[in-house]
Design a protein around this motif. Structure first.
Motif, mmCIF file in Angstrom:
data_model
loop_
_atom_site.group_PDB
_atom_site.id
_atom_site.type_symbol
_atom_site.label_atom_id
_atom_site.label_comp_id
_atom_site.label_asym_id
_atom_site.label_seq_id
_atom_site.Cartn_x
_atom_site.Cartn_y
_atom_site.Cartn_z
ATOM 1 N N GLN A 61 0.834 -1.202 0.000
ATOM 2 C CA GLN A 61 0.000 0.000 0.000
ATOM 3 C C GLN A 61 0.872 1.256 0.000
ATOM 4 O OE1 GLN A 61 -3.606 -0.451 0.051
ATOM 5 N NE2 GLN A 61 -2.736 -2.437 -0.500
ATOM 6 N N ASP A 62 2.186 1.078 -0.072
ATOM 7 C CA ASP A 62 3.141 2.167 0.135
ATOM 8 C C ASP A 62 3.034 3.329 -0.843
ATOM 9 O OD1 ASP A 62 4.146 0.717 2.234
ATOM 10 O OD2 ASP A 62 5.951 0.069 1.174
ATOM 11 N N TYR A 63 2.687 3.094 -2.088
ATOM 12 C CA TYR A 63 2.775 4.151 -3.096
ATOM 13 C C TYR A 63 1.427 4.637 -3.618
ATOM 14 C CZ TYR A 63 7.589 2.707 -2.842
ATOM 15 O OH TYR A 63 8.835 2.409 -2.377
ATOM 16 N N ILE A 64 0.370 4.314 -2.918
ATOM 17 C CA ILE A 64 -0.956 4.727 -3.377
ATOM 18 C C ILE A 64 -1.076 6.251 -3.391
ATOM 19 C CG2 ILE A 64 -3.429 4.678 -2.853
ATOM 20 C CD1 ILE A 64 -2.973 1.766 -1.905
ATOM 21 N N SER A 65 -0.593 6.927 -2.357
ATOM 22 C CA SER A 65 -0.681 8.397 -2.334
ATOM 23 C C SER A 65 0.151 9.011 -3.458
ATOM 24 C CB SER A 65 -0.239 8.951 -0.976
ATOM 25 O OG SER A 65 1.119 8.669 -0.726
ATOM 26 N N HIS A 66 1.292 8.390 -3.787
ATOM 27 C CA HIS A 66 2.116 8.864 -4.897
ATOM 28 C C HIS A 66 1.352 8.740 -6.222
ATOM 29 C CE1 HIS A 66 5.051 7.980 -1.781
ATOM 30 N NE2 HIS A 66 5.959 8.691 -2.444
ATOM 31 N N GLU A 67 0.651 7.601 -6.370
ATOM 32 C CA GLU A 67 -0.108 7.364 -7.594
ATOM 33 C C GLU A 67 -1.284 8.331 -7.712
ATOM 34 O OE1 GLU A 67 -2.899 3.852 -8.771
ATOM 35 O OE2 GLU A 67 -0.813 3.240 -9.169
ATOM 36 N N LEU A 68 -1.971 8.567 -6.611
ATOM 37 C CA LEU A 68 -3.087 9.505 -6.627
ATOM 38 C C LEU A 68 -2.613 10.908 -7.003
ATOM 39 C CD1 LEU A 68 -5.043 8.288 -3.466
ATOM 40 C CD2 LEU A 68 -5.670 7.951 -5.875
ATOM 41 N N TYR A 69 -1.425 11.287 -6.518
ATOM 42 C CA TYR A 69 -0.837 12.579 -6.885
ATOM 43 C C TYR A 69 -0.568 12.630 -8.391
ATOM 44 C CZ TYR A 69 2.543 16.343 -7.361
ATOM 45 O OH TYR A 69 3.196 17.463 -7.786
#
Length: 92
Positions: A61-69
């Motif tokens: 789940q580590d990069y979900i915020s990066h992907e949303l950005y």
């Protein structure tokens, strides 16, 4: 074309610096799942945030915020439409 742009982005992030990776797991295709760094800079996160890699939710789940950005900013792949690799593999 997307693959070439992703490679160019990765080259610009690495910029001839030493890369260290920590292997976390293997996927069902026996490929290594790893997090790579230049010093403390998370290369994986940089690639996802730039839109040239995707969060692999099956393993982290580590990069979900990066992907949303990246999606919000229409960075990289998010400029247009694409099929995520895990869906593409099911089609081929």
């Amino acid at each position: 074309m997307c693959g070439q742009k992703a490679i160019q982005k990765l080259i610009s992030i690495i910029n001839n610096n030493e890369v260290n990776c920590i292997v976390k797991d293997k996927d069902r295709y026996k490929r290594l799942i790893a997090v790579c760094f230049i010093g403390k800079k998370d290369i994986n996160g940089e690639m996802v945030k730039s839109g040239w890699a995707l969060a692999y939710r099956e393993y982290s789940q580590d990069y979900i915020s990066h992907e949303l950005y990246a999606k919000k900013e229409k960075n990289g792949l998010w400029e247009g439409s694409f099929i995520p690799p895990w869906q593409w593999r099911k089609l081929s």
